[in-house]
Design a protein around this motif. Structure first.
Motif, PDB file in Angstrom:
ATOM      1  N   ASP A 120      -5.477  -7.086   2.926  1.00  0.00           N
ATOM      2  CA  ASP A 120      -4.651  -8.251   3.266  1.00  0.00           C
ATOM      3  C   ASP A 120      -4.078  -8.138   4.675  1.00  0.00           C
ATOM      4  O   ASP A 120      -4.001  -9.143   5.413  1.00  0.00           O
ATOM      5  N   THR A 121      -3.677  -6.930   5.045  1.00  0.00           N
ATOM      6  CA  THR A 121      -3.124  -6.751   6.401  1.00  0.00           C
ATOM      7  C   THR A 121      -4.201  -7.002   7.447  1.00  0.00           C
ATOM      8  O   THR A 121      -3.945  -7.630   8.493  1.00  0.00           O
ATOM      9  N   ARG A 122      -5.412  -6.539   7.157  1.00  0.00           N
ATOM     10  CA  ARG A 122      -6.515  -6.787   8.097  1.00  0.00           C
ATOM     11  C   ARG A 122      -6.779  -8.292   8.218  1.00  0.00           C
ATOM     12  O   ARG A 122      -6.995  -8.805   9.319  1.00  0.00           O
TER      13      ARG A 122
ATOM     14  N   ARG B 297      -5.304  -3.177  -1.682  1.00  0.00           N
ATOM     15  CA  ARG B 297      -5.097  -4.610  -1.419  1.00  0.00           C
ATOM     16  C   ARG B 297      -4.243  -4.809  -0.165  1.00  0.00           C
ATOM     17  O   ARG B 297      -4.485  -5.722   0.616  1.00  0.00           O
ATOM     18  N   PHE B 298      -3.247  -3.970  -0.025  1.00  0.00           N
ATOM     19  CA  PHE B 298      -2.382  -4.076   1.153  1.00  0.00           C
ATOM     20  C   PHE B 298      -3.217  -3.937   2.433  1.00  0.00           C
ATOM     21  O   PHE B 298      -3.045  -4.686   3.390  1.00  0.00           O
ATOM     22  N   HIS B 299      -4.144  -2.973   2.410  1.00  0.00           N
ATOM     23  CA  HIS B 299      -4.952  -2.742   3.603  1.00  0.00           C
ATOM     24  C   HIS B 299      -5.799  -3.975   3.942  1.00  0.00           C
ATOM     25  O   HIS B 299      -5.802  -4.452   5.075  1.00  0.00           O
TER      26      HIS B 299
ATOM     27  N   ARG C 271     -15.328  -4.522   6.916  1.00  0.00           N
ATOM     28  CA  ARG C 271     -14.771  -3.279   7.493  1.00  0.00           C
ATOM     29  C   ARG C 271     -14.333  -2.309   6.407  1.00  0.00           C
ATOM     30  O   ARG C 271     -14.429  -1.098   6.575  1.00  0.00           O
ATOM     31  N   PHE C 272     -13.837  -2.866   5.311  1.00  0.00           N
ATOM     32  CA  PHE C 272     -13.292  -1.994   4.264  1.00  0.00           C
ATOM     33  C   PHE C 272     -14.400  -1.287   3.497  1.00  0.00           C
ATOM     34  O   PHE C 272     -14.277  -0.119   3.125  1.00  0.00           O
TER      35      PHE C 272
ATOM     36  N   GLU D 183      -4.649 -10.750   7.728  1.00  0.00           N
ATOM     37  CA  GLU D 183      -3.539 -11.353   8.480  1.00  0.00           C
ATOM     38  C   GLU D 183      -3.689 -11.096   9.973  1.00  0.00           C
ATOM     39  O   GLU D 183      -3.497 -12.002  10.802  1.00  0.00           O
ATOM     40  N   ASN D 184      -4.042  -9.881  10.333  1.00  0.00           N
ATOM     41  CA  ASN D 184      -4.181  -9.555  11.757  1.00  0.00           C
ATOM     42  C   ASN D 184      -5.389 -10.247  12.370  1.00  0.00           C
ATOM     43  O   ASN D 184      -5.361 -10.635  13.543  1.00  0.00           O
TER      44      ASN D 184
ATOM     45  N   GLU E 180      -2.828  -1.596  -5.476  1.00  0.00           N
ATOM     46  CA  GLU E 180      -1.843  -2.194  -4.558  1.00  0.00           C
ATOM     47  C   GLU E 180      -2.045  -1.667  -3.135  1.00  0.00           C
ATOM     48  O   GLU E 180      -1.968  -2.423  -2.165  1.00  0.00           O
ATOM     49  N   GLU E 181      -2.327  -0.380  -3.024  1.00  0.00           N
ATOM     50  CA  GLU E 181      -2.499   0.210  -1.693  1.00  0.00           C
ATOM     51  C   GLU E 181      -3.734  -0.354  -0.998  1.00  0.00           C
ATOM     52  O   GLU E 181      -3.686  -0.722   0.178  1.00  0.00           O
TER      53      GLU E 181
END
Lengths: 114, 217
Positions: free
Chosen positions: B35-37, B31-33, B58-59, B39-40, B28-29
Motif C-alpha cells: 500500500d505504501t508503494r 500489506r503495509f509495504h 516490485r513486491f 501511495e508513493n 498486515e506488514e
C-alpha cells in the motif's frame, strides 16, 4: 525490471539490511528505500524477499521488531539493530571487504597480464 | 551447535502469540509495504492502476512471500505439531495392536471353554516329534490334561518367567515342552486332588513380531 538487476552474492542482503538499520529504527519499506537511495539506485532489493529475511534475522536475534506508527500514521512494523546484529554486521563487512579485495586483485592481475 | 540452531531455530522460547495473531501480523506488514508503494507511486504521478501493478510487480508473489514468512515464524511449531501427530499415530497403532492381541486371547480362551478350540483337537496330532524349547515371549497354554481344564494362558516374560496360578513366577525358559510339563505336573501335585497331568501348548513368538505356530500338544 528483474533482468536489469545484477545478482548479488548469497548473504549480501543480510549485510545490506543490517547496514540500513544501523542508522536507526526502520520498517521494511524504508529499508528497501534506504538501500536503493544510498546505492545510487543501483541496488534494487526484490521487495517481497526482504520480509522472510527480516523475520529470519529477528529470530536469530540480530534485529528486534516492534509495532509503531508510520509517517502516514498507519500501524507498521519497525525493526532495530541489536548488539548481536551490530557484531554480525561487522563480521559481514569484514568478510565482504576480504572477498571484494581478493576479486579486485584477480581482476587487476588479468589486466596486467593482458 | 546443532543444525537446527545453525538454521536459526530453537534459539529462543516459542513465540507466545497464537498462530492466528502471527499470520495476521505478517499479512498486515506485507500489506503495509504494498500500500505504501502504491501511495508513493501515485504521489509520483502514476495513475492508480499503474501504481498498483508496479507495486505488485516490485513486491513479487505475495502468497509465496507470506508463506515464507509464516514458515520462518511458525516453522518450529509446525514441526512440533507434525512430530506430535506422528507420535499420536504410532501410539494409536500400538494401542490397537495390544487391544487386538487382548481380544484374540479372550476369544481363544472362550473357544476352549466351550469346547470348540484347539484344546479339543487330538493333543498329539501335530508335530509331536519336534522338540520345542520354551523361550522368552512364547505364549503358553497350560492344561490339566486329566481333567481337560485350562490352568492358564500366559506369555513368558522378558526375565524368562511365567506367572501361573498357585505357583507364582516359574522359570521355564530353556526347558523342552516335555521337561516343562513334567516340572509343572510335579509342582502342581500339592494343589490338585488328583494326579496332575499337565500339558503345554507352545506358541512361539519372535521379538520382531513374526509369529510362527509350532507344534502344540
Amino acid at each position: 525490471m528483474a533482468d536489469q538487476r545484477p545478482d548479488l552474492l548469497p548473504g549480501t542482503l543480510d549485510m545490506l539490511v543490517l547496514k540500513a538499520l544501523h542508522g536507526g529504527l526502520r520498517h521494511g519499506y524504508a529499508i528497501v528505500e534506504r538501500i536503493r537511495t544510498t546505492s545510487g539506485d543501483v541496488l534494487l532489493v526484490e521487495e517481497g524477499s526482504l520480509y522472510p529475511a527480516l523475520h529470519r534475522m529477528e529470530r536469530r536475534g540480530w534485529i528486534r521488531a516492534e509495532w509503531g506508527l508510520s509517517e502516514s500514521n498507519r500501524r507498521a512494523k519497525f525493526y532495530r539493530l541489536t548488539a548481536a546484529g551490530r557484531r554480525r554486521l561487522e563480521e559481514e563487512r569484514e568478510a565482504w571487504e576480504r572477498m571484494s579485495g581478493a576479486i579486485g586483485k584477480v581482476l587487476r592481475a588479468r589486466m596486467a597480464g593482458a | 551447535m546443532s543444525l537446527l540452531e545453525k538454521l536459526g531455530l530453537f534459539r529462543r522460547p516459542l513465540d507466545a502469540r497464537s498462530p492466528q495473531d502471527v499470520e495476521a501480523e505478517i499479512l498486515e506488514e506485507l500489506r503495509f509495504h504494498v500500500d505504501t508503494r502504491i501511495e508513493n507511486n501515485i504521489a509520483a504521478g502514476m495513475d492508480p492502476d499503474e501504481a498498483r501493478r508496479d507495486a505488485e510487480a516490485r513486491f513479487g508473489d505475495f502468497d509465496r512471500i507470506r508463506d515464507a514468512c509464516r514458515w520462518v515464524q511458525l516453522g518450529e511449531r509446525i514441526m512440533i505439531q507434525r512430530i506430535h501427530f506422528a507420535l499420536t499415530v504410532v501410539l494409536v497403532a500400538a494401542l490397537a495392536f495390544v487391544g487386538l492381541e487382548f481380544f484374540s486371547l479372550r476369544e481363544s480362551v472362550h473357544r476352549m471353554s466351550v469346547g470348540q478350540g484347539p484344546m479339543m483337537r487330538p493333543l498329539f496330532g501335530l508335530g509331536s516329534g519336534a522338540e520345542i524349547h520354551i523361550g522368552i515371549g512364547d505364549r503358553l497354554e497350560v492344561l490339566d490334561f486329566g481333567q481337560n481344564e485350562l490352568v492358564a494362558t500366559e506369555k513368558v516374560a522378558l526375565d524368562g518367567k511365567v506367572l501361573l496360578p498357585e505357583l507364582g513366577w516359574v522359570d521355564l525358559v530353556g526347558l523342552s515342552r516335555e521337561e516343562a510339563e513334567k516340572e509343572l505336573s510335579e509342582r502342581y501335585r500339592p494343589y490338585f486332588a488328583h494326579e496332575p497331568d499337565i500339558k503345554i501348548r507352545v506358541e512361539k513368538s519372535w521379538m520382531l513380531g513374526e509369529r510362527v505356530r509350532v507344534a502344540g500338544f
